[in-house]
Design an enzyme around this catalytic site. Structure first.
Site, PDB file in Angstrom:
ATOM      1  N   LYS A  23       0.786  -1.120   0.451  1.00 46.84           N
ATOM      2  CA  LYS A  23      -0.203  -0.410  -0.415  1.00 46.84           C
ATOM      3  C   LYS A  23       0.730   1.183  -0.238  1.00 46.84           C
ATOM      4  O   LYS A  23       2.051   1.132   0.391  1.00 46.84           O
ATOM      5  CB  LYS A  23      -1.219  -0.031   1.095  1.00 46.84           C
TER       6      LYS A  23
HETATM    7  C1  LIG Z   1      -5.456  -3.503   1.038  1.00 52.59           C
HETATM    8  C2  LIG Z   1      -7.191  -3.674   1.027  1.00 52.59           C
HETATM    9  C3  LIG Z   1      -7.749  -4.268   2.223  1.00 52.59           C
HETATM   10  C4  LIG Z   1      -7.164  -4.987   2.889  1.00 52.59           C
HETATM   11  O1  LIG Z   1      -6.442  -4.312   3.745  1.00 52.59           O
HETATM   12  P1  LIG Z   1      -5.125  -4.732   4.750  1.00 52.59           P
HETATM   13  O2  LIG Z   1      -4.414  -4.227   5.646  1.00 52.59           O
HETATM   14  O3  LIG Z   1      -4.927  -5.727   4.064  1.00 52.59           O
HETATM   15  O4  LIG Z   1      -6.960  -5.574   5.877  1.00 52.59           O
HETATM   16  C5  LIG Z   1      -8.955  -3.504   1.819  1.00 52.59           C
HETATM   17  N1  LIG Z   1     -10.169  -2.409   1.189  1.00 52.59           N
HETATM   18  C6  LIG Z   1      -8.990  -2.251   0.021  1.00 52.59           C
HETATM   19  C7  LIG Z   1     -10.125  -1.717  -1.403  1.00 52.59           C
HETATM   20  C8  LIG Z   1      -7.568  -3.294   0.068  1.00 52.59           C
HETATM   21  O5  LIG Z   1      -7.220  -2.876  -1.126  1.00 52.59           O
END
Ligand SMILES: *Cc1c(COP(=O)(O)O)cnc(C)c1O
Length: 389
Positions: A186
């Protein structure tokens, strides 16, 4: 031009000496789990976003789960969200026994189409989960207006959107409950991790309690000298707490976030410049005037009328050129669980299905070098030259 020698992964985190030093210091401090660094990270995150309350959790998924738990979501309830999202968004609605009521996207920034929301509202609807796709904020004014009119709550899935602005304010600073992700690929990372922000002290406290067994005081307070051995279980909570080891990474990452976002923006601009003249692909739409997009993804759309190969073949060709890619996302309604459990089927959401059939996310991350970037551009152009019609 020849292909690159080593495989370029679709995404990688960028961890520096600062984070490594802070992790080592944390290990040496003896306090590994939720403690002073977690508290400091929450404070810094509040400062950055302008949020009144911030609760760090072990993932964005946990944040979505608890944000919805705090609404007392349960069987028979419905929650509206976009079909073009990650598993977490829909699953965390379903896990409470509620129905994920999926809605098609708008074709420009691939966010939930506000014009399609109102006809999905029933007596059972409790909330709207607005996913800021690729870090481009949803039309929050429209969504909040609908929510207010029908007395619904809005939860923002800002997994892609740390650093994004809507009408001059940071995502996470408003009245909604907003969930961020610090998964390794991210915009910033803590290894695994997430954050929930909200204006409501009551909601923040509820989420904090639910994140640690429903216990009314967290371990940090309990074991501090002035703390006490006494605690009460006031709800059936989970164990979703954030650790000081994660905070040690996050504090350094948060300081670099603006720099990371600027690099992402520069790289996206370079891709735009290279690809805009090519009729075989469509580049991402420019951000809306009222937002700052936190460029999490660079998704191109193939123009099938101009290419002799499918999207999947195009991905294979990029792999042959040593370029990693991804697809964001397989629409939720096409997955077996959503078809079986909620009776969704192909054809339900034509805009999302069309986008899904043509989309490829190219590598876009600060750890990429300018040479990596130009190798992606070269590879895309090579494949287009080979397969254009
Ligand atoms: C990555 C992601 C999540 C989940 O994030 P985590 O921290 O891995 O639980 C939720 N929503 C979207 C749109 C994502 O891309």
């Amino acid at each position: 031009m020849s292909k690159r020698k080593e495989f370029l992964p679709f995404a990688l985190p960028l961890i520096g000496r600062e984070e490594i030093r802070e992790v080592v210091k944390t290990l040496q401090s003896g306090w590994l789990t939720t403690g002073p660094r977690t508290h400091q990270f929450e404070e810094e995150f509040k400062k950055y976003t302008g949020a009144e309350h911030a609760v760090a959790l072990n993932s964005c998924t946990a944040g979505l789960n608890l944000a919805l738990a705090a609404l007392d979501l349960g069987p028979g309830d419905e929650v509206i969200t976009s079909t073009l999202t990650f598993a977490a968004t829909g699953n965390m609605i379903a896990i409470h026994g509620a129905r994920p009521v999926l809605v098609d996207i708008e074709p420009k920034h691939f966010n939930i189409d506000p014009a399609r929301i109102e006809k999905k509202i029933t007596r059972r609807t409790k909330a709207i989960v607005a996913v800021h796709y690729a870090g481009h904020p949803c039309d929050l004014d429209a969504i909040n207006r609908i929510a207010k009119k029908h007395k619904l709550k809005v939860v923002e899935d800002a997994a892609h959107a740390v650093g994004a602005d809507y009408k001059g304010k940071k995502i996470g600073s408003g009245a909604n409950v907003t969930c961020f992700s610090f998964y390794p690929i991210k915009n910033m990372t803590t290894g695994e991790g997430g954050m929930v922000t909200t204006d409501s002290a009551q909601t923040a406290e509820r989420i904090r309690i639910l994140s640690l067994h429903g216990i009314s005081k967290d371990a940090w307070k309990r074991y501090k000298q002035e703390g006490s051995w006494y605690y009460e279980i006031v709800a059936c909570g989970n164990k979703y707490n954030f650790t000081d080891l994660q905070a040690a990474i996050g504090l350094g990452q948060l300081k670099k976030l603006e720099k990371f976002l600027r690099i992402r923006e520069q790289y996206a601009a370079a891709y735009n410049k290279a690809f805009a003249p090519l009729p075989e692909i469509v580049i991402p739409a420019a951000p809306a005037a009222e937002v700052r997009q936190a460029r999490h993804l660079y998704p191109i759309l193939l123009n099938p009328a101009r290419l002799k190969i499918s999207r999947n073949q195009f991905i294979d060709e990029l792999k042959n050129e040593n370029i990693g890619t991804s697809v964001h996302f397989i629409p939720l309604h096409l997955h077996p669980y959503y078809r079986q459990e909620f009776r969704y089927k192909e054809g339900d959401f034509p805009v999302a299905e069309n986008i899904y059939s043509r989309i490829i996310s190219l590598p876009l991350y600060p750890k990429m070098t300018a040479r990596d970037l130009s190798s992606v551009i070269t590879a895309v152009k090579t494949i287009i030259q080979k397969y254009r019609r």
